[in-house]
Design a protein around this motif. Structure first.
Motif, PDB file in Angstrom:
ATOM      1  N   GLN A 219       0.852  -1.177   0.000  1.00  0.00           N
ATOM      2  CA  GLN A 219       0.000   0.000   0.000  1.00  0.00           C
ATOM      3  C   GLN A 219       0.897   1.240   0.000  1.00  0.00           C
ATOM      4  O   GLN A 219       1.992   1.217   0.563  1.00  0.00           O
ATOM      5  N   PRO A 220       0.442   2.336  -0.616  1.00  0.00           N
ATOM      6  CA  PRO A 220       1.314   3.524  -0.681  1.00  0.00           C
ATOM      7  C   PRO A 220       1.861   3.968   0.664  1.00  0.00           C
ATOM      8  O   PRO A 220       3.042   4.340   0.775  1.00  0.00           O
ATOM      9  N   TRP A 221       1.031   3.911   1.725  1.00  0.00           N
ATOM     10  CA  TRP A 221       1.502   4.400   3.025  1.00  0.00           C
ATOM     11  C   TRP A 221       2.689   3.605   3.527  1.00  0.00           C
ATOM     12  O   TRP A 221       3.562   4.159   4.227  1.00  0.00           O
ATOM     13  N   HIS A 224       5.762   4.963   2.015  1.00  0.00           N
ATOM     14  CA  HIS A 224       6.022   6.304   2.554  1.00  0.00           C
ATOM     15  C   HIS A 224       6.621   6.228   3.956  1.00  0.00           C
ATOM     16  O   HIS A 224       7.559   6.968   4.280  1.00  0.00           O
ATOM     17  N   PRO A 243       8.354  11.321  -3.984  1.00  0.00           N
ATOM     18  CA  PRO A 243       7.030  10.690  -3.801  1.00  0.00           C
ATOM     19  C   PRO A 243       6.588   9.894  -5.019  1.00  0.00           C
ATOM     20  O   PRO A 243       6.072   8.781  -4.899  1.00  0.00           O
ATOM     21  N   ASP A 247       5.970   5.746  -5.243  1.00  0.00           N
ATOM     22  CA  ASP A 247       4.705   5.158  -5.677  1.00  0.00           C
ATOM     23  C   ASP A 247       4.910   4.283  -6.908  1.00  0.00           C
ATOM     24  O   ASP A 247       4.328   3.201  -7.021  1.00  0.00           O
ATOM     25  N   ASP A 248       5.736   4.743  -7.851  1.00  0.00           N
ATOM     26  CA  ASP A 248       5.995   3.944  -9.050  1.00  0.00           C
ATOM     27  C   ASP A 248       6.691   2.634  -8.712  1.00  0.00           C
ATOM     28  O   ASP A 248       6.403   1.587  -9.306  1.00  0.00           O
ATOM     29  N   ALA A 251       3.937   0.993  -4.949  1.00  0.00           N
ATOM     30  CA  ALA A 251       2.486   0.907  -4.764  1.00  0.00           C
ATOM     31  C   ALA A 251       1.883  -0.174  -5.652  1.00  0.00           C
ATOM     32  O   ALA A 251       2.074  -0.188  -6.875  1.00  0.00           O
TER      33      ALA A 251
END
Length: 350
Positions: A219-221, A224, A243, A247-248, A251
């Motif tokens: 998941q993105p979080w 991060h 960021p 994500d690339d 995610a």
């Protein structure tokens, strides 16, 4: 050990001095009302250190042990119905437990802070007095346990018993686990290239116990949190949009995580084993040096993160954060240190 071979009931077990440690139990009503954070803050505000918070779905036996004195009290007027009341209040309900560390007398201090059993009789400034919304009269009328938010250990013996009840018998404090445990993250490029088994086998061959392998769809979080330092220091990377790069790269991608156990110093050993973050600069015999096929130069030219196969936690604090990120903060019971456990992968896509 006692004469019959059973453990003694002293205040110190495996280096844990329960004269100075107490267990905090935020009961199901506290969890349901969203008061757990407030309760633990009120405890911390008294100068007590609160650590090792853990959410638990209570098994029936756990509250039975916590309430053992009441259940065994032959003079208790509600003894006949008490087991049913306890099961109704706790079984399969979520509670939050934590450890409180202070000086001698911590148990009496906390019992005074939480207040009278009946919130209507608890004075202002106590947890039950300020946050309670139930009464003994109503509970008796409705044939149930009173909802009074929180329990803390009565004394050192109770603290030891309750520690074993919620964290597992004979467990060391969780802080010490992070000194001898590291999280392994096999990154998306390791998964895509079919190198996860090879990476974990190389780590295990270094005399480290690898267990609790889990496949995760990121998941993105999670990316991060894991790469918080890159995000915070993004101005040091003007050549890349960090960021977007994260994500690339992560995610929705598959990664594999596992726990590595060894002796203190395991974090430095594993960081040395995986090698330099730029595979072209990683020495032969390291994982990135032997299996890497990317370079920092290529990554910069393409405006992306370098593909370098694997991450291991930098230090005990990073292990704590990595564990919560990839395994879930509510799964700390996975951290029981193994003894000679072989590499036995288990898969659970989350």
């Amino acid at each position: 050990m006692s004469a019959n071979g059973r453990p003694m009931s002293g205040a110190v077990v495996n280096g844990v001095d329960f004269e100075r440690w107490a267990v905090v139990l935020c009961k199901p009503d506290a969890v349901a009302r969203g008061l757990t954070n407030r309760i633990l803050e009120m405890i911390s505000d008294t100068g007590v250190t609160v650590s090792d918070r853990m959410d638990v779905v209570a098994q029936p036996w756990q509250p039975h042990v916590v309430y053992r004195d009441m259940l065994a009290d032959t003079g208790h007027r509600n003894l006949r119905n008490l087991p049913a009341y306890i099961d109704a209040a706790y079984a399969n309900q979520t509670v939050t437990v934590a450890l409180a560390h202070g000086g001698l007398g911590i148990h009496a201090k906390l019992r005074q802070l939480i207040g009278h059993t009946d919130p209507t009789r608890a004075v202002p400034g106590t947890i039950r007095g300020d946050l309670g919304d139930d009464s003994l009269a109503v509970a008796n009328a409705e044939n149930r346990l009173i909802r009074n938010l929180v329990h803390t250990s009565d004394d050192p013996s109770s603290a030891r018993r309750e520690y074993g009840t919620w964290w597992g018998p004979g467990r060391r404090l969780l802080e010490s686990d992070f000194d001898t445990c590291s999280v392994i993250l096999c990154k998306p490029d390791a998964v895509e290239r079919g190198l996860v088994d090879a990476v974990l086998e190389r780590i295990a061959a270094a005399g480290v116990t690898v267990r609790l392998r889990v496949d995760v769809t990121v998941q993105p979080w999670q990316a991060h949190v894991h790469y918080w330092d890159l995000l915070v220091d993004a101005d040091y990377f003007p050549d890349r949009d960090i960021p977007v790069c994260l994500d690339d790269a992560y995610a929705g991608k598959k990664v594999t995580v596992a726990l590595a156990y060894g002796e203190p110093g395991i974090h430095a050993r594993l960081r040395q084993l995986i090698g330099h973050f730029d595979p072209t600069r990683a020495a032969a015999g390291t994982i990135r040096g032997d299996y890497g096929n990317d370079s920092l130069e290529a990554a910069l030219a393409e405006g992306r993160l370098v593909h370098n196969l694997v991450h291991t936690s930098d230090d005990p604090d990073a292990t704590r954060r990595d564990f919560g990120t990839w395994f879930g903060a509510g799964r700390r019971l996975l951290l029981t240190s193994p003894s000679g456990v072989p590499l036995q992968p288990t898969h659970a896509d989350r």
